[in-house]
Design an enzyme around this catalytic site. Sequence first.
Site, PDB file in Angstrom:
ATOM      1  N   CYS A   1       0.841  -1.193   0.000  1.00 27.13           N
ATOM      2  CA  CYS A   1       0.000   0.000   0.000  1.00 27.13           C
ATOM      3  C   CYS A   1       0.882   1.251   0.000  1.00 27.13           C
ATOM      4  O   CYS A   1       2.110   1.173   0.039  1.00 27.13           O
ATOM      5  CB  CYS A   1      -0.919   0.008   1.224  1.00 27.13           C
ATOM      6  SG  CYS A   1      -0.023   0.016   2.792  1.00 27.13           S
TER       7      CYS A   1
ATOM      8  N   CYS B   1       3.342   1.581   2.812  1.00 27.42           N
ATOM      9  CA  CYS B   1       4.587   0.844   2.613  1.00 27.42           C
ATOM     10  C   CYS B   1       5.573   1.672   1.798  1.00 27.42           C
ATOM     11  O   CYS B   1       6.774   1.699   2.080  1.00 27.42           O
ATOM     12  CB  CYS B   1       4.318  -0.481   1.906  1.00 27.42           C
ATOM     13  SG  CYS B   1       3.283  -1.632   2.834  1.00 27.42           S
TER      14      CYS B   1
ATOM     15  N   CYS C   1      44.694 -14.128  -6.041  1.00 26.99           N
ATOM     16  CA  CYS C   1      43.776 -14.152  -7.188  1.00 26.99           C
ATOM     17  C   CYS C   1      42.325 -14.131  -6.717  1.00 26.99           C
ATOM     18  O   CYS C   1      41.474 -13.447  -7.314  1.00 26.99           O
ATOM     19  CB  CYS C   1      44.016 -15.404  -8.028  1.00 26.99           C
ATOM     20  SG  CYS C   1      45.669 -15.504  -8.760  1.00 26.99           S
TER      21      CYS C   1
ATOM     22  N   ASP D   1      15.121 -31.344  21.243  1.00 28.88           N
ATOM     23  CA  ASP D   1      13.661 -31.413  21.289  1.00 28.88           C
ATOM     24  C   ASP D   1      13.297 -32.880  21.486  1.00 28.88           C
ATOM     25  O   ASP D   1      14.082 -33.770  21.152  1.00 28.88           O
ATOM     26  CB  ASP D   1      13.089 -30.873  19.978  1.00 28.88           C
ATOM     27  CG  ASP D   1      11.605 -31.152  19.850  1.00 28.88           C
ATOM     28  OD1 ASP D   1      10.849 -30.761  20.754  1.00 28.88           O
ATOM     29  OD2 ASP D   1      11.225 -31.791  18.851  1.00 28.88           O
TER      30      ASP D   1
ATOM     31  N   ASP E   1      13.164 -30.502  15.018  1.00 33.92           N
ATOM     32  CA  ASP E   1      12.597 -30.878  13.723  1.00 33.92           C
ATOM     33  C   ASP E   1      11.329 -30.131  13.363  1.00 33.92           C
ATOM     34  O   ASP E   1      10.837 -30.256  12.238  1.00 33.92           O
ATOM     35  CB  ASP E   1      12.298 -32.382  13.704  1.00 33.92           C
ATOM     36  CG  ASP E   1      11.065 -32.725  14.526  1.00 33.92           C
ATOM     37  OD1 ASP E   1      10.901 -32.138  15.623  1.00 33.92           O
ATOM     38  OD2 ASP E   1      10.273 -33.566  14.084  1.00 33.92           O
TER      39      ASP E   1
ATOM     40  N   ASP F   1      10.548 -25.410  16.902  1.00 34.74           N
ATOM     41  CA  ASP F   1      11.963 -25.438  17.267  1.00 34.74           C
ATOM     42  C   ASP F   1      12.774 -24.380  16.526  1.00 34.74           C
ATOM     43  O   ASP F   1      13.948 -24.191  16.821  1.00 34.74           O
ATOM     44  CB  ASP F   1      12.569 -26.818  16.963  1.00 34.74           C
ATOM     45  CG  ASP F   1      11.874 -27.940  17.718  1.00 34.74           C
ATOM     46  OD1 ASP F   1      11.556 -27.731  18.891  1.00 34.74           O
ATOM     47  OD2 ASP F   1      11.655 -29.010  17.118  1.00 34.74           O
TER      48      ASP F   1
END
Length: 820
Positions: A32, A35, A102, A510, A711, A715
């Site tokens: 908009c 923004c 290099c 976890d 996983d 987490d």
Amino acid sequence: MDQALIERDAAGPDGIGRTAGRLDLRIAGMSCAACVRRVERAAAAVPGVQAVAVNLATERAAVTVAPGLRLSELAAVLAEAGYPVVEDTVDLAISGMSCASCVGRVERALLRVPGVLAAAVNLGTERARVRVAAGAAGPGELAAAVEAAGYEAAVPELASAVAGPGDDASGGNRPSRDGLAAVAACVLAAPLVLPMLLMPFGADLALPAPVQFVLAGVVQLVFGARFYRGAWSALRAGTGSMDTLVALGTSAAFGLSAWQLLAGHAAMQGGQLYFEASAAVIALVRVGKWLEARARRQAGEAMRALERLRPERARVRRGGAEVEVPMAALRKGDLMVVRPGERIPADGLVREGEGSADESLLTGESLPVPKQPGSRVVGGSLNGEALLVAEATALGAEGQLARMVRLVEDAQAAKPPVQRLVDRVSAVFVPVVVAVALLTFAAWWLSGAGVQPALVNAIAVLVIACPCALGLATPAAIMVGTGAAARHGILIRDPAALEGARAVRTVVFDKTGTLTEGRPALVALRPAPGVAEAEVLRLAAAIQAGSEHPLARAVQARAAGLAVPAATGVRALAGRGVEGTVESRRLLLGSARLMRDEGVDTVPLASEAARLSGEGRTVSFLAAAGGVEPTRLLGLLGFGDAVKPGAAGAVAALRRAGLHVVMLTGDNAGAAASAGRALGIDDVRADAMPADKAAVVAALRRDGAVAMVGDGVNDAAALAAADLGLAMATGTDVAAAAAGITLMRGDPGLVPAALDIAGRTYARIRQGLFWAFAYNVVGIPLAAAGLLSPVVAGTAMAFSSAAVVGNALLLRRWRPAGGR
């Protein structure tokens, strides 16, 4: 965009890595007019931005900037405001590089191109990865900048990527040609060097001076031509390289000898001639570069092995017939027909057939993986003993193999923080060496030693100070280490993880899906007095046949192989359980509340139910309630998340390594404590929300570096907060994106293996850098002091790079503990 890429924006007054003029940037996230105003305010606040005009319709910002502005600074400010600059990533194959100097020159040349945000060049893979503001610069402009710096650049194609460093796109093999050139140079230099070696033993086999001149001239002008080309390119770019040092040193030795010969100042028996020095140095350097190229090729073998897994053609069912099509013609939804022993063309789902697949090169899993209808198959894996028909679900870059190759390539293209010191040193290395050589000449000459000894010692300084080993130490170790890890199902995505792994003191796991299977399993089955255990399981499976409820699937899995009777009138009882009729008996399966409502006495199993509940298990009762027998309790079923087979061993291995292990889970305290006891984890933190997990990790970091293993989406924050994040590839993409290391199997046993290979790889980097620095710190003073002849210096220089790469190649023998 991969954050592992190390930005190389130069800060010097020459403007390298900086921008001046007008920039046309694509901006993401605008929706908009508000923004637009925020983007304009954020950009205007950056020092050096003179004007900003944002177009919401085209999602572009026209920014006028003053000289000295770093584009990366502007991009960082906009990203922090929530409107990132849209970027492209361009890969280039670079040829002609010989040392760390290099690498720095190519990077600086790329950073001069307007619109380039960052550039990372890898000497080992001879690749450049460039981050560019979308549409600001294309491969042609970037290649032109590299060529202007004195090197060759091209967009690598798949064929050349598979071939690896050193192979030509035309099919020729550059290491082979380099080997022939090295042998030829050695054959011509041998008649010059051997008499010098035999002279201390009283043998005078020196060739006539004109013959020496001819042999050395061929070596100098033919086999040394590559060094002159490299030195000229560096000179045009206003810098220096290994080629500069070799060209200067050998030219000085050859020129001095030629002048003495032609001026008649030398005897015709080479005592005061140094043709053997110039020829030997060039021959030895050619040998060293050939050995280095071979070693680099071996270092990239793991990546080429992955690339070769891609079949060139696929067999599909179309129009009722089986036809072979090129991989480019394969489409999503195609039914791929894979015969026994063939590689599966693309990721998909099995629709017909039961068998197994060998996925060892993708996941490191040594055992065949069973496949049946509904199973996922991975493109590149090897079909086993049965014909499989699979529906293609992911093609090309979307496939697991392509993602895996891309992740490893990203890691090999990036640089760990330790490389920053090398980059700073290499930027000034060659000018400093030339200055030291001039000082050496001046000191010996002024001390009265004469021009010849002064020049010979200065030549030795130039020859021995080769920055090749310095430039290869880091990329060689990363190439071999990440390749070895990938072969065993460990993807090191971020080279910074290598440094993080060595410092880890605490490993946080976890629970659900990481240490446990992540799905309910029937962990307890207790029959009531007078009832057989098999009868309880048989009836429970009957009443839940066909149900997709997670607890029902757990019962069905346990009852596989039993003769399960049919159930009728099955009905779910919301929030309480399920009822149905089996063998003329009305059965109830559900919670204690359902039992109370139906008047079932649960006292016979009350203590067992309380114990299981205290451990965090889900408890269901099975009862008969009418029909051919009176209402009575038949048994109890306890459901829990089963611990993965390798989890306890992984925890034990980490503890043996002296690491503190913590379980951090959102589950209740009872379930967490039970899993902790089964795994041997004393420090258990339960009832943790995602934000709590990140806070716990932050608190643990006060006592040392922390590795987080998870996983799930919950987490991701903790993975990002840890010094080192390890994500299971069996989990979510969000978790994998937040982690520096991805484990291709959901096996906790890969965690100690990942820490081990990461630590070993970083150790090889440090060893290589130590050798490279020590070699020059010791060698240059010895050469300046006149204790090394140019031939000895050339020998040491030629094999220094091979030694560094050879040390890195030892990682190829790495295997996880247990040999998997």
